[in-house]
Scaffold this motif. Structure first.
Motif, PDB file in Angstrom:
ATOM      1  N   GLU A 349      -8.559   6.710  10.346  1.00 45.38           N
ATOM      2  CA  GLU A 349      -9.718   7.245   9.628  1.00 45.38           C
ATOM      3  C   GLU A 349      -9.298   8.350   8.655  1.00 45.38           C
ATOM      4  O   GLU A 349      -9.864   8.476   7.568  1.00 45.38           O
ATOM      5  CB  GLU A 349     -10.764   7.761  10.612  1.00 45.38           C
ATOM      6  CG  GLU A 349     -11.487   6.663  11.371  1.00 45.38           C
ATOM      7  CD  GLU A 349     -12.325   5.769  10.463  1.00 45.38           C
ATOM      8  OE1 GLU A 349     -12.844   6.261   9.445  1.00 45.38           O
ATOM      9  OE2 GLU A 349     -12.466   4.579  10.772  1.00 45.38           O
ATOM     10  N   MET A 350      -8.307   9.160   9.034  1.00 46.19           N
ATOM     11  CA  MET A 350      -7.771  10.136   8.092  1.00 46.19           C
ATOM     12  C   MET A 350      -7.181   9.425   6.874  1.00 46.19           C
ATOM     13  O   MET A 350      -7.360   9.863   5.731  1.00 46.19           O
ATOM     14  CB  MET A 350      -6.703  11.000   8.763  1.00 46.19           C
ATOM     15  CG  MET A 350      -7.224  11.925   9.831  1.00 46.19           C
ATOM     16  SD  MET A 350      -5.890  12.928  10.536  1.00 46.19           S
ATOM     17  CE  MET A 350      -6.673  13.483  12.070  1.00 46.19           C
ATOM     18  N   ALA A 351      -6.499   8.325   7.130  1.00 45.82           N
ATOM     19  CA  ALA A 351      -5.949   7.530   6.033  1.00 45.82           C
ATOM     20  C   ALA A 351      -7.066   7.004   5.136  1.00 45.82           C
ATOM     21  O   ALA A 351      -6.918   6.937   3.913  1.00 45.82           O
ATOM     22  CB  ALA A 351      -5.123   6.369   6.590  1.00 45.82           C
ATOM     23  N   CYS A 352      -8.212   6.636   5.743  1.00 48.54           N
ATOM     24  CA  CYS A 352      -9.355   6.171   4.946  1.00 48.54           C
ATOM     25  C   CYS A 352      -9.837   7.267   3.994  1.00 48.54           C
ATOM     26  O   CYS A 352     -10.214   6.991   2.855  1.00 48.54           O
ATOM     27  CB  CYS A 352     -10.507   5.747   5.863  1.00 48.54           C
ATOM     28  SG  CYS A 352     -10.214   4.201   6.747  1.00 48.54           S
ATOM     29  N   GLY A 353      -9.816   8.520   4.465  1.00 49.81           N
ATOM     30  CA  GLY A 353     -10.222   9.620   3.604  1.00 49.81           C
ATOM     31  C   GLY A 353      -9.344   9.746   2.374  1.00 49.81           C
ATOM     32  O   GLY A 353      -9.828   9.992   1.266  1.00 49.81           O
ATOM     33  N   VAL A 354      -8.037   9.554   2.559  1.00 51.24           N
ATOM     34  CA  VAL A 354      -7.117   9.585   1.420  1.00 51.24           C
ATOM     35  C   VAL A 354      -7.350   8.366   0.527  1.00 51.24           C
ATOM     36  O   VAL A 354      -7.352   8.467  -0.699  1.00 51.24           O
ATOM     37  CB  VAL A 354      -5.649   9.630   1.905  1.00 51.24           C
ATOM     38  CG1 VAL A 354      -4.688   9.660   0.712  1.00 51.24           C
ATOM     39  CG2 VAL A 354      -5.416  10.839   2.798  1.00 51.24           C
ATOM     40  N   HIS A 355      -7.568   7.211   1.137  1.00 50.50           N
ATOM     41  CA  HIS A 355      -7.801   5.979   0.372  1.00 50.50           C
ATOM     42  C   HIS A 355      -9.013   6.115  -0.535  1.00 50.50           C
ATOM     43  O   HIS A 355      -8.950   5.808  -1.729  1.00 50.50           O
ATOM     44  CB  HIS A 355      -8.004   4.800   1.318  1.00 50.50           C
ATOM     45  CG  HIS A 355      -8.745   3.652   0.712  1.00 50.50           C
ATOM     46  ND1 HIS A 355      -8.171   2.779  -0.188  1.00 50.50           N
ATOM     47  CD2 HIS A 355     -10.048   3.256   0.843  1.00 50.50           C
ATOM     48  CE1 HIS A 355      -9.074   1.876  -0.574  1.00 50.50           C
ATOM     49  NE2 HIS A 355     -10.214   2.145   0.032  1.00 50.50           N
ATOM     50  N   PHE A 356     -10.144   6.564   0.006  1.00 42.25           N
ATOM     51  CA  PHE A 356     -11.361   6.683  -0.794  1.00 42.25           C
ATOM     52  C   PHE A 356     -11.136   7.616  -1.979  1.00 42.25           C
ATOM     53  O   PHE A 356     -11.624   7.372  -3.080  1.00 42.25           O
ATOM     54  CB  PHE A 356     -12.517   7.199   0.061  1.00 42.25           C
ATOM     55  CG  PHE A 356     -12.990   6.217   1.105  1.00 42.25           C
ATOM     56  CD1 PHE A 356     -13.234   4.907   0.785  1.00 42.25           C
ATOM     57  CD2 PHE A 356     -13.194   6.633   2.413  1.00 42.25           C
ATOM     58  CE1 PHE A 356     -13.676   3.996   1.736  1.00 42.25           C
ATOM     59  CE2 PHE A 356     -13.634   5.736   3.384  1.00 42.25           C
ATOM     60  CZ  PHE A 356     -13.873   4.419   3.048  1.00 42.25           C
ATOM     61  N   THR A 357     -10.407   8.692  -1.731  1.00 47.29           N
ATOM     62  CA  THR A 357     -10.122   9.646  -2.803  1.00 47.29           C
ATOM     63  C   THR A 357      -9.259   9.020  -3.889  1.00 47.29           C
ATOM     64  O   THR A 357      -9.590   9.052  -5.074  1.00 47.29           O
ATOM     65  CB  THR A 357      -9.406  10.886  -2.240  1.00 47.29           C
ATOM     66  OG1 THR A 357     -10.111  11.361  -1.095  1.00 47.29           O
ATOM     67  CG2 THR A 357      -9.325  11.983  -3.276  1.00 47.29           C
ATOM     68  N   CYS A 358      -8.143   8.465  -3.481  1.00 43.81           N
ATOM     69  CA  CYS A 358      -7.206   7.863  -4.442  1.00 43.81           C
ATOM     70  C   CYS A 358      -7.865   6.732  -5.215  1.00 43.81           C
ATOM     71  O   CYS A 358      -7.756   6.643  -6.443  1.00 43.81           O
ATOM     72  CB  CYS A 358      -5.972   7.337  -3.717  1.00 43.81           C
ATOM     73  SG  CYS A 358      -4.903   8.596  -3.005  1.00 43.81           S
ATOM     74  N   ASN A 359      -8.543   5.844  -4.496  1.00 43.94           N
ATOM     75  CA  ASN A 359      -9.121   4.680  -5.146  1.00 43.94           C
ATOM     76  C   ASN A 359     -10.231   5.072  -6.104  1.00 43.94           C
ATOM     77  O   ASN A 359     -10.367   4.500  -7.191  1.00 43.94           O
ATOM     78  CB  ASN A 359      -9.632   3.689  -4.094  1.00 43.94           C
ATOM     79  CG  ASN A 359      -9.751   2.284  -4.618  1.00 43.94           C
ATOM     80  OD1 ASN A 359     -10.826   1.870  -5.040  1.00 43.94           O
ATOM     81  ND2 ASN A 359      -8.654   1.541  -4.606  1.00 43.94           N
TER      82      ASN A 359
END
Length: 465
Positions: A349-359
């Motif tokens: 889920e932490m990785a999802c936070g980075v993904h949403f930001t980057c994407n």
């Protein structure tokens, strides 16, 4: 209260404290962005967006368990999930184009209508009606994750605001969405403990009706290119993807990562239920609490990105994140311990936070404004196809096999990001050549820095899709 319930509450409390500390570090020294008119417009949109996401998040942790409480088997539940994703894949091919052609405000109103009707179907323990509800949810999800953002970006530019100020709106949207998700998760837990699994859907229904009325009265209409034929708007989305390999690779990365995320959405409830016996005790409210912890971890990830961005490029952070996510899913596949599985879920889920930001940042950088809704929905087609294929065959796969499949998808997305970096580097070099033209960027945000502290839009597309 059992040992795992106590552990879950302690984890949630610690995660909230970590989030607050990270936000203090990230926000320290930041200055206000934009004029008074801009801030008024910004909150006009954010208020609607937060409410729409609240409705989506409120349903998320209870979809699977509601179906289970109706006596449906895992295979039947998988069929319902497939219907939602298939609906999003089919209707997503053209709802974005319709919004670009006929108006994004109209389709934002339609989102509230479709999703409200989907909530009503949850009241009936009938497979066919529940199936209809999934179809309606799929249409609504396609609208939620395309037309709201497209309306905001177009309106921002039409009002003459500085394109760089878009970053402030994205940042508030993404981080605020994390807070909304946490509140929704805790509130959903309260509702299910006191009023049953169907109660979050009734609250969501009331809020969705208000959204449609709100948007119809307070938003102005905007379009992509209303003079174009619908087929041209649709083909324009394909042209944007095929004419710029960076857009193509960005779409592949999003599809592969979010396909893994949606499979995770389906799998986390039964997996934790199997590995932690007390998880299924409704009186403990662990579904809502775990979901709230997920969202806090998304916020931690987005805050960590804001710190990492000060030293590394968005593409480099994204590539490392995708590799880490592939490793996390592999370790989930070989773990049997409930506590270890829980912590690995939180790391993803932490990785999802980075993904949403980057994407979000890279979408603003590469996708052209005139076909923004169409391109964003086209990205969701392979995503939904992958999820449908897995869920259709779910009964033939052991849980660890499913997570290994997702790990492979994430490894491929890491390679796609590596290629995106190579293409971006070569485009930058070419743009500095006296004989070359600059690489095309979206006119929406040539220097867009969306989420500095942001969320997860969404997540998306949620279990409630």
């Amino acid at each position: 209260m059992g040992a795992f319930a106590s552990f879950s509450w302690i984890f949630f409390g610690v995660a909230v404290c970590v989030t607050a500390c990270l936000q203090f570090v990230v926000r320290k020294g930041e200055v206000n962005t934009g004029s008074a008119d801009f801030k008024k417009f910004q909150w006009l949109w954010l208020t609607v967006y937060y409410t729409a996401m609240f409705c989506d998040w409120l349903q998320g942790p209870n979809v699977y368990v509601l179906y289970e409480s109706y006596g449906l088997a895992k295979d039947d539940i998988a069929v319902l999930f497939v219907a939602g994703f298939a609906s999003s894949a089919v209707f997503g091919t053209f709802v974005g184009s319709i919004a670009d052609k006929y108006g994004r405000k109209k389709m934002s109103v339609a989102f509230g209508v479709f999703y409200a009707l989907a909530c009503l179907t949850k009241l009936v323990n009938n497979f066919q009606i529940l199936l209809l509800g999934r179809v309606l949810s799929g249409i609504a999800t396609s609208l939620l994750f395309s037309v709201f953002e497209a309306w905001m970006v177009a309106e921002h530019l039409a009002r003459g605001f500085n394109p760089d100020w878009l970053g402030s709106t994205f940042s508030k949207a993404i981080f605020g969405n994390g807070i909304v998700a946490v509140v929704a998760g805790v509130f959903a837990s309260f509702l299910t403990i006191n009023f049953g699994y169907v109660s979050p859907f009734l609250v969501s229904f009331a809020c969705l009706v208000l959204i449609s009325l709100w948007v119809s009265r307070s938003w102005g209409e905007n379009f992509g290119d209303e003079t174009m034929e619908l087929s041209s708007v649709f083909s324009g989305g394909f042209d944007a993807i095929t004419s710029d390999q960076r857009v193509l690779f960005l779409g592949l990365i999003q599809s592969l990562f979010e396909a893994s995320m949606y499979v995770f959405v389906f799998m986390w409830t039964p997996v934790l239920g199997a590995r932690v016996p007390e998880f299924k005790d409704q009186s403990l409210g662990l579904f809502g609490l775990t979901f709230a912890s997920f969202m806090v971890c998304v916020m931690i990830g987005s805050s960590l990105f804001s710190l990492l961005q000060r030293r590394y490029s968005t593409e480099s952070i994204y590539c490392a994140l995708l590799g880490l996510s592939a490793a996390v899913f592999f370790f989930i596949s070989i773990s049997t311990d409930g506590y270890t599985t829980f912590l690995l879920f939180m790391l993803f889920e932490m990785a999802c936070g980075v993904h949403f930001t980057c994407n979000g940042m890279l979408r603003g950088k590469y996708i052209p404004e005139e076909s923004r809704s169409a391109v964003m929905n086209l990205f969701r087609i392979p995503l939904n196809v992958l999820v449908v294929l897995v869920l259709l065959w779910i009964k033939n796969f052991a849980d660890n096999t499913v997570y290994q499949i997702c790990s492979a998808w994430l490894a491929i997305s890491c390679f796609c990001c590596y290629r995106l970096i190579a293409l971006s580097t070569s485009s930058t070099v070419s743009s500095h050549s006296p004989t070359s033209s600059p690489a095309p960027l979206s006119k929406a945000s040539p220097s867009l820095q969306p989420p500095r502290d942001h969320h997860g839009v969404s997540i998306d597309g949620q279990a409630s899709e």
